[in-house]
Motif scaffolding. Structure first.
Motif, PDB file in Angstrom:
ATOM      1  N   VAL A 136       0.862  -1.368  -0.072  1.00  0.00           N
ATOM      2  CA  VAL A 136      -0.019  -0.109  -0.136  1.00  0.00           C
ATOM      3  C   VAL A 136       0.731   1.242  -0.072  1.00  0.00           C
ATOM      4  N   GLN A 137       0.357   2.272  -0.880  1.00  0.00           N
ATOM      5  CA  GLN A 137       0.830   3.723  -0.612  1.00  0.00           C
ATOM      6  C   GLN A 137      -0.004   4.511  -0.134  1.00  0.00           C
ATOM      7  N   VAL A 138       0.197   5.020   0.874  1.00  0.00           N
ATOM      8  CA  VAL A 138      -0.896   6.138   1.584  1.00  0.00           C
ATOM      9  C   VAL A 138      -0.015   7.314   1.791  1.00  0.00           C
ATOM     10  N   GLN A 139      -0.861   8.466   2.227  1.00  0.00           N
ATOM     11  CA  GLN A 139      -0.238   9.563   2.324  1.00  0.00           C
ATOM     12  C   GLN A 139      -1.284  10.260   3.653  1.00  0.00           C
ATOM     13  N   ASN A 140      -0.619  11.058   4.258  1.00  0.00           N
ATOM     14  CA  ASN A 140      -1.357  11.910   5.371  1.00  0.00           C
ATOM     15  C   ASN A 140      -1.767  10.921   6.437  1.00  0.00           C
ATOM     16  N   ASP A 141      -3.245  10.955   6.514  1.00  0.00           N
ATOM     17  CA  ASP A 141      -3.788  10.246   7.485  1.00  0.00           C
ATOM     18  C   ASP A 141      -4.848   9.097   6.900  1.00  0.00           C
ATOM     19  N   GLN A 142      -4.517   8.532   5.654  1.00  0.00           N
ATOM     20  CA  GLN A 142      -5.183   7.628   5.034  1.00  0.00           C
ATOM     21  C   GLN A 142      -4.930   6.237   5.768  1.00  0.00           C
ATOM     22  N   MET A 143      -3.792   6.097   6.517  1.00  0.00           N
ATOM     23  CA  MET A 143      -3.626   4.848   7.317  1.00  0.00           C
ATOM     24  C   MET A 143      -4.444   4.471   8.196  1.00  0.00           C
ATOM     25  N   ALA A 144      -5.147   5.679   8.795  1.00  0.00           N
ATOM     26  CA  ALA A 144      -5.980   5.688  10.055  1.00  0.00           C
ATOM     27  C   ALA A 144      -7.306   4.819   9.564  1.00  0.00           C
ATOM     28  N   ALA A 145      -7.790   5.070   8.524  1.00  0.00           N
ATOM     29  CA  ALA A 145      -8.948   4.340   8.026  1.00  0.00           C
ATOM     30  C   ALA A 145      -8.468   3.051   7.298  1.00  0.00           C
ATOM     31  N   LEU A 146      -7.540   2.922   6.928  1.00  0.00           N
ATOM     32  CA  LEU A 146      -7.115   1.787   6.295  1.00  0.00           C
ATOM     33  C   LEU A 146      -6.636   0.404   7.055  1.00  0.00           C
ATOM     34  N   ALA A 147      -5.854   0.904   8.268  1.00  0.00           N
ATOM     35  CA  ALA A 147      -5.225  -0.038   9.046  1.00  0.00           C
ATOM     36  C   ALA A 147      -6.066  -1.342   9.533  1.00  0.00           C
ATOM     37  N   PRO A 148      -7.362  -0.912  10.021  1.00  0.00           N
ATOM     38  CA  PRO A 148      -8.322  -2.028  10.346  1.00  0.00           C
ATOM     39  C   PRO A 148      -8.503  -3.061   9.167  1.00  0.00           C
ATOM     40  N   ARG A 149      -8.421  -2.639   7.941  1.00  0.00           N
ATOM     41  CA  ARG A 149      -8.954  -3.638   6.879  1.00  0.00           C
ATOM     42  C   ARG A 149      -7.605  -4.220   6.509  1.00  0.00           C
ATOM     43  N   LEU A 150      -6.518  -3.818   6.795  1.00  0.00           N
ATOM     44  CA  LEU A 150      -5.518  -4.685   6.511  1.00  0.00           C
ATOM     45  C   LEU A 150      -5.043  -5.515   7.575  1.00  0.00           C
ATOM     46  N   VAL A 151      -5.477  -5.536   8.660  1.00  0.00           N
ATOM     47  CA  VAL A 151      -5.301  -6.371   9.837  1.00  0.00           C
ATOM     48  C   VAL A 151      -6.047  -7.433   9.663  1.00  0.00           C
ATOM     49  N   ALA A 152      -7.635  -7.019   9.493  1.00  0.00           N
ATOM     50  CA  ALA A 152      -8.562  -7.887   9.108  1.00  0.00           C
ATOM     51  C   ALA A 152      -8.125  -8.826   8.017  1.00  0.00           C
ATOM     52  N   SER A 153      -7.483  -8.550   7.016  1.00  0.00           N
ATOM     53  CA  SER A 153      -7.275  -9.309   5.917  1.00  0.00           C
ATOM     54  C   SER A 153      -6.454 -10.543   6.147  1.00  0.00           C
ATOM     55  N   GLY A 154      -5.648 -10.398   7.114  1.00  0.00           N
ATOM     56  CA  GLY A 154      -4.635 -11.495   7.440  1.00  0.00           C
ATOM     57  C   GLY A 154      -3.535 -11.681   6.483  1.00  0.00           C
ATOM     58  N   ALA A 155      -3.294 -10.644   5.550  1.00  0.00           N
ATOM     59  CA  ALA A 155      -2.249 -10.756   4.578  1.00  0.00           C
ATOM     60  C   ALA A 155      -1.067 -10.103   5.278  1.00  0.00           C
ATOM     61  N   ARG A 156      -0.082 -10.324   4.556  1.00  0.00           N
ATOM     62  CA  ARG A 156       1.327  -9.549   4.895  1.00  0.00           C
ATOM     63  C   ARG A 156       1.439  -8.360   4.147  1.00  0.00           C
ATOM     64  N   VAL A 157       1.727  -7.132   4.663  1.00  0.00           N
ATOM     65  CA  VAL A 157       1.677  -5.964   4.101  1.00  0.00           C
ATOM     66  C   VAL A 157       2.893  -5.256   4.135  1.00  0.00           C
ATOM     67  N   LEU A 158       3.063  -4.600   2.946  1.00  0.00           N
ATOM     68  CA  LEU A 158       4.210  -3.833   2.653  1.00  0.00           C
ATOM     69  C   LEU A 158       3.579  -2.153   2.769  1.00  0.00           C
ATOM     70  N   VAL A 159       4.450  -1.550   3.267  1.00  0.00           N
ATOM     71  CA  VAL A 159       3.801  -0.020   3.185  1.00  0.00           C
ATOM     72  C   VAL A 159       4.934   0.762   2.488  1.00  0.00           C
ATOM     73  N   ASP A 160       4.778   1.474   1.507  1.00  0.00           N
ATOM     74  CA  ASP A 160       5.595   2.313   0.614  1.00  0.00           C
ATOM     75  C   ASP A 160       5.924   3.554   1.365  1.00  0.00           C
ATOM     76  N   HIS A 161       7.231   3.896   1.177  1.00  0.00           N
ATOM     77  CA  HIS A 161       7.743   5.383   1.527  1.00  0.00           C
ATOM     78  C   HIS A 161       7.234   5.990   2.813  1.00  0.00           C
ATOM     79  N   HIS A 162       7.727   5.015   3.919  1.00  0.00           N
ATOM     80  CA  HIS A 162       7.482   5.686   4.955  1.00  0.00           C
ATOM     81  C   HIS A 162       5.877   5.820   5.540  1.00  0.00           C
ATOM     82  N   GLY A 163       5.138   5.555   4.670  1.00  0.00           N
ATOM     83  CA  GLY A 163       3.531   5.972   4.896  1.00  0.00           C
ATOM     84  C   GLY A 163       3.401   7.163   4.519  1.00  0.00           C
TER      85      GLY A 163
END
Length: 254
Positions: free
Chosen positions: A137-164
């Motif tokens: 995932v490539q996110v910016q600013n505060d997008q990760m606040a909304a996205l993080a619960p979906r990533l955790v629920a997926s059970g997938a391994r996650v790669l975050v681009d560019h320091h978030g």
């Protein structure tokens, strides 16, 4: 020798518009110093002692056309893996076929496309988890606040681009960056310490990015923090000592 220690570059792109023309509707057409053929890529890595690399399909130039990257992986003799750009309905069978060609995950560019473009991507996250592939995932600013619960629920391994891509004006306690730090608790998240130019407010060498790098290292540990050059998109910035305001059109695309 100066460049002899082994290295793995975890974020780089291939652009070869002569062999693989850009899509007609691409939002950005890399040109000049941003052209990066597979042959050039291999020669550069040999010179600098980079043994392996993770290629990332770019939104700029190619979008969901992964042929240029797949060709580079095929030429790499096992040295390269790839992150593809795919539509949300991509099936498990299609993912399995891409795995045989060296694809280890799929990129989701929320910074460019917005959260709404991937509102129906959760089933794809789950298919990737079932195949032990990465959700990158490539996110910016505060997008990760909304996205993080979906990533955790997926059970997938996650790669975050560019320091978030944090908002340096909001500081380390901004909701998006704090949500990223909390993903370290999952044990399944990895962060690329790359793309400083995409969130810094200062010219190279981007001093205001340093606190974010350190905070990520403290939270995730070195084993879950990866180096990526963002080659070749970073070259005009570093070699020209430019700030990102000189070329804003592509800062969300790589």
């Amino acid at each position: 020798m100066l460049f002899s220690p082994p290295k793995i570059d975890c974020h780089c792109h291939i652009f070869d518009p002569d062999a693989f023309p850009y899509q007609a509707d691409t939002p950005y057409r890399p040109a000049g110093a941003e052209i990066a053929t597979a042959r050039y890529f291999t020669a550069l890595h040999q010179a600098y002692g980079v043994g392996h690399a993770l290629l990332v399909g770019p939104n700029s130039g190619y979008g969901t056309d992964n042929r240029c990257m797949l060709d580079a992986i095929a030429q790499g003799q096992g040295r390269y893996k790839g992150i593809a750009v795919l539509p949300n309905p991509t099936s498990t069978a299609e993912l399995r076929q891409l795995q045989t060609q060296g694809i280890v995950g799929v990129a989701f560019n929320f910074a460019l496309q917005g959260l709404g473009a991937y509102a129906d991507a959760d089933p794809l996250f789950k298919r990737l988890a079932d195949l032990d592939m990465f959700v990158q995932v490539q996110v910016q600013n505060d997008q990760m606040a909304a996205l993080a619960p979906r990533l955790v629920a997926s059970g997938a391994r996650v790669l975050v681009d560019h320091h978030g891509r944090p908002d340096v004006n909001a500081g380390l306690n901004a909701p998006g960056f704090q949500a990223l730090l909390r993903l370290a608790d999952s044990g399944r998240c990895f962060v690329k310490l790359s793309g400083h130019d995409k969130f810094t407010q200062r010219p190279y060498p981007f001093e205001d990015a340093a606190p974010y790098t350190q905070a990520l290292l403290n939270a995730f540990g070195p084993a879950h923090c990866l180096w990526g050059s963002d080659w070749p998109l970073i070259l005009p910035l570093i070699y020209g000592h430019l700030s990102k305001r000189h070329w804003p059109a592509r800062t969300a695309l790589g």
